[in-house]
Write a protein that holds these residues in place. Structure first.
Motif, short mmCIF file in Angstrom:
data_model
loop_
_atom_site.label_atom_id
_atom_site.label_comp_id
_atom_site.label_asym_id
_atom_site.label_seq_id
_atom_site.Cartn_x
_atom_site.Cartn_y
_atom_site.Cartn_z
N ALA A 195 0.78 -1.09 -0.08
CA ALA A 195 -0.01 0.12 0.00
C ALA A 195 0.94 0.93 -0.05
CB ALA A 195 -0.89 -0.03 1.26
N GLU A 238 2.10 1.72 -3.47
CA GLU A 238 1.11 1.98 -4.20
C GLU A 238 0.75 3.53 -4.30
OE1 GLU A 238 -1.79 -0.88 -3.59
OE2 GLU A 238 -0.89 -2.43 -4.76
N CYS A 239 0.82 3.94 -2.99
CA CYS A 239 0.35 5.44 -2.68
C CYS A 239 1.83 6.31 -2.80
CB CYS A 239 -0.13 5.74 -1.31
SG CYS A 239 -1.78 4.62 -0.97
N GLU A 251 1.98 10.80 6.87
CA GLU A 251 1.00 10.03 5.92
C GLU A 251 1.41 8.42 6.19
OE1 GLU A 251 0.84 12.16 1.77
OE2 GLU A 251 2.32 12.98 3.18
N LEU A 260 -1.44 5.47 7.36
CA LEU A 260 -1.56 4.59 6.65
C LEU A 260 -1.40 2.99 7.40
CD1 LEU A 260 -0.77 3.73 2.89
CD2 LEU A 260 -0.21 2.00 4.40
#
Lengths: 104, 104, 104
Positions: free
Chosen positions: A20, A23-24, A64, A68
């Motif tokens: 993740a 991907e982000c 961030e 996440l």
């Protein structure tokens, strides 16, 4: 750049969170490996298998990344930011191409 | 002293590079262990087994260590220099006996 | 807070020392994992299995941690203090509840 040393309960969590982050565009590369963990909680010592997730990214992404991670787990884990005193230029070039440099 | 966190493709590379660093007196001790690595490259995520090599040495050897590593591999890896804020004196004595102290 | 990267000969030592640190309130959490170690000693290179013990604790406990480790082993190992540049607040709260904060 920054390295984060993160503990998680198992390999599935490490893979899911690591992918993740990629991907982000919050990291360029993650590493994970199994460990044994022992800790104190309210006077008791518990020992159990865990997994370390190493995250490699730019400066300025700490909030961030923590957000996440917290969206994927329901317990208090360990997220330590390590600031290397030098990194090879080839890696920095790759990092800059994949994750936007950011002022903190 | 300095610690280097280095990623490599496999155990054979870690052993070969680690022993070459010791033979060239560029490190006093190396550790390696297997990990899983996931990374972004041109929009694709790749997951594969890798190996971390931890190098323990004096200050001032970064360029020679990076050069030796690059002579053994053909890809862009990760070489992060970590500067501990303290190290036990017994280890420092051993390090000083095996690897020449050097001003940077 | 501080992280210590410690090398030991085997898992039994890591478990015994790790649990002693928790029982003595010198750490809130420890992690260990197996590695391969290669090192130089008087011109010879030796390669053998070892274990890394990662210790997570407050500032100001370095001397007591080193003393406890030395009471359990008879050889010169590696004890490196790493100072993270940030740690998640949830972990800090847990650390403060289990290990007394201390001025250095």
């Amino acid at each position: 750049m920054k390295i984060y040393y993160v503990t998680l309960n198992n390999t599935d969590e490490a893979r899911q969170i690591g992918r993740a982050l990629l991907e982000c565009k919050l990291a360029v590369c993650v590493n994970w490996f199994p460990i044994t963990c022992a800790y104190s909680w309210q006077g008791e010592i518990t020992e159990e298998p865990e997994v370390v997730l190493i995250i490699k990214t730019q400066d300025g992404y700490a909030l961030e990344i923590e957000k996440l991670i917290q969206e994927h787990i329901t317990y208090t884990n360990f997220i330590a930011e390590i600031s290397p005193t030098a990194v090879n230029q080839g890696f920095v070039n790759w990092l800059n191409a994949e994750v936007s440099p950011r002022s903190q």
